[in-house]
Design an enzyme around this catalytic site. Structure first.
Site, PDB file in Angstrom:
ATOM      1  N   ASN A 153       0.801  -1.222   0.000  1.00 32.61           N
ATOM      2  CA  ASN A 153       0.000   0.000   0.000  1.00 32.61           C
ATOM      3  C   ASN A 153       0.835   1.275   0.000  1.00 32.61           C
ATOM      4  O   ASN A 153       0.306   2.351  -0.232  1.00 32.61           O
ATOM      5  CB  ASN A 153      -0.955   0.003   1.200  1.00 32.61           C
ATOM      6  CG  ASN A 153      -0.264  -0.372   2.484  1.00 32.61           C
ATOM      7  OD1 ASN A 153       0.299  -1.471   2.605  1.00 32.61           O
ATOM      8  ND2 ASN A 153      -0.264   0.505   3.450  1.00 32.61           N
ATOM      9  N   HIS A 203     -13.886  -0.162   0.902  1.00 34.76           N
ATOM     10  CA  HIS A 203     -13.608   1.277   0.755  1.00 34.76           C
ATOM     11  C   HIS A 203     -12.346   1.590  -0.036  1.00 34.76           C
ATOM     12  O   HIS A 203     -12.060   2.762  -0.301  1.00 34.76           O
ATOM     13  CB  HIS A 203     -13.590   1.979   2.122  1.00 34.76           C
ATOM     14  CG  HIS A 203     -12.358   1.781   2.944  1.00 34.76           C
ATOM     15  ND1 HIS A 203     -11.350   2.703   2.989  1.00 34.76           N
ATOM     16  CD2 HIS A 203     -11.976   0.784   3.762  1.00 34.76           C
ATOM     17  CE1 HIS A 203     -10.402   2.288   3.817  1.00 34.76           C
ATOM     18  NE2 HIS A 203     -10.762   1.115   4.300  1.00 34.76           N
ATOM     19  N   CYS A 328       3.802  10.402  11.873  1.00 34.80           N
ATOM     20  CA  CYS A 328       3.918  11.146  13.121  1.00 34.80           C
ATOM     21  C   CYS A 328       3.602  10.220  14.277  1.00 34.80           C
ATOM     22  O   CYS A 328       2.479   9.766  14.422  1.00 34.80           O
ATOM     23  CB  CYS A 328       2.911  12.299  13.141  1.00 34.80           C
ATOM     24  SG  CYS A 328       3.594  13.844  12.571  1.00 34.80           S
TER      25      CYS A 328
END
Ligand SMILES: *Cc1c(COP(=O)(O)O)cnc(C)c1O
Length: 404
Positions: A153, A203, A328
């Protein structure tokens, strides 16, 4: 042209209008519980579910009964790995995977390690690929599962899944693949590829969020899974709970559209992706593509922009929705574990951006994106003393830095 421009189709995709249209009646008129066997409301809901099951099966060459609906690929990956681990624990406690799987696979394997299972993480090459030969070498008498993603991905690398499946068949070891990013973009066939378990989610293919499926092979061999969720025996006991009928119907429609477009859409996506790359590489130097040059998802472009900090670059092109090669965490900016695993240095990893195009991307958007990227990178590099030194012919490796 609407802004910001969405170039993050690996993260999620909008629901296709045709999918939404198929779903809408199932929120209102056709609201029955698919498990209600006593009346028309239940029967029509069930018919919608069974049609969708066939549509999802059709996309991967499975039969209807081999599809189990879940809440998404995170659950499918958990069910595949934990379900096999528990069911086949007497045969062994060894699982083979890679270090660049989705967290839904890695964290599940880590959990199993804490329960006494042994996990082999096959090293990937610098393009992010594993070979069937590596899998063959790693299989032991106590190996119960090989779990290797179809396509990554972040960097888009497509693994030789058919070859890996063949080795697993030969050795009699179950083979699971997380095919979330691959379905609808490359041909996927569970039988010719020797796949026993496969995870998908709606999705990422223009269906709704919160609905996915796992393919569970019924023949040669018949795969058995321990359930994670108990209560009512839905989905042949593998996943209890009232079915999300509108979501399932939308997932089915999304799968049908993906299959219908399989001979045209990936080609169009690759053209848009290549247009993006040609546009930026014609204007900028010191760019490095991460991932495999050819065995790669048609909609993926992952680039390191040397001498530009990824977060600053993202700030410099706010009209583009993209992902950076850093994550992060609470304390610091960590470079992506995928880029680290393929040997991209920490500095370069922090300059990486993932672009992913999709069904609703236009050439106009790509041209706008190219202009934005080029101007943002040039601006940042103008401020970079390192880049200036390189342009002047200084070999940075020969420079002895002194701390003050
Ligand atoms: C998005 C993604 C998942 C997770 O799917 P969800 O349905 O969002 O849980 C798993 N694997 C890969 C490769 C993904 O890209």
């Amino acid at each position: 042209m609407k802004k910001p421009i969405y170039l993050d189709y690996h993260s999620t995709t909008p629901v296709d209008p045709e999918v939404l249209k198929a779903m809408l009646p199932y929120f209102t008129e056709v609201f029955g519980n698919a498990a209600s066997r006593n009346h028309e409301f239940g029967w029509t809901a069930e018919a919608g579910v069974e049609k969708a099951r066939a549509q999802v099966a059709g996309l991967i060459g499975a039969t209807d009964k081999e599809i189990v609906f879940t809440s998404g690929a995170t659950e499918s990956n958990n069910l595949a790995i934990l379900g096999v681990a528990e069911m086949y624990a007497e045969k062994g406690k060894h699982i083979i995977t890679t270090p660049i799987e989705h967290k839904a696979v890695l964290d599940t394997c880590q959990f199993l390690e804490s329960k006494g299972y042994q996990i082999t993480y096959l090293p990937v090459d610098k393009t992010g690929m594993v070979s069937a030969e590596q899998v063959r070498q790693a299989i032991r008498p106590d190996t119960i599962l090989v779990s290797i993603m179809f396509a990554n991905n972040e960097i888009g690398t497509v693994n030789p899944i058919g070859e890996i499946g063949r080795v697993c068949k030969e050795k009699g070891v179950l083979f699971h693949t997380d095919a979330v990013q691959a379905v609808g973009k490359v041909p996927v066939d569970v039988n010719s590829m020797g796949i026993d378990l496969l995870s998908v989610t709606a999705h990422k293919i223009y269906g709704p969020k919160g609905i996915g499926a796992i393919y569970v092979r019924r023949k040669n061999p018949r795969v058995r899974l321990s359930a994670l969720i108990h209560g009512g025996g839905h989905e042949r006991g593998m996943r209890s709970g009232t079915l999300n009928v509108p979501g399932i119907v939308g997932f089915g429609k999304a799968a049908e559209i993906a299959l219908r477009n399989l001979s045209t859409e990936p080609k169009r996506l690759a053209e848009l992706r290549d247009r993006l790359w040609k546009g930026i590489s014609a204007e900028l130097d010191e760019l490095y593509i991460n991932g495999h040059p050819t065995s790669r998802l048609p909609n993926n472009l992952n680039v390191s922009f040397a001498f530009v900090e990824g977060e600053s670059l993202m700030m410099g092109m706010k009209e583009l929705a993209v992902s950076s090669g850093s994550a992060c965490t609470s304390a610091s900016l960590e470079p992506s574990y995928v880029l680290k695993s393929i040997g991209v240095g920490e500095d370069l990893a922090h300059t990486s951006i993932r672009f992913s195009v999709g069904r609703f991307t236009t050439e106009e958007e790509i041209d706008f994106a190219v202009a934005k990227i080029v101007s943002a990178v040039k601006k940042l590099r103008d401020l970079s003393p390192l880049y200036e030194m390189v342009k002047e012919g200084v070999d940075l490796k020969s420079v002895h830095w002194t701390a003050h």
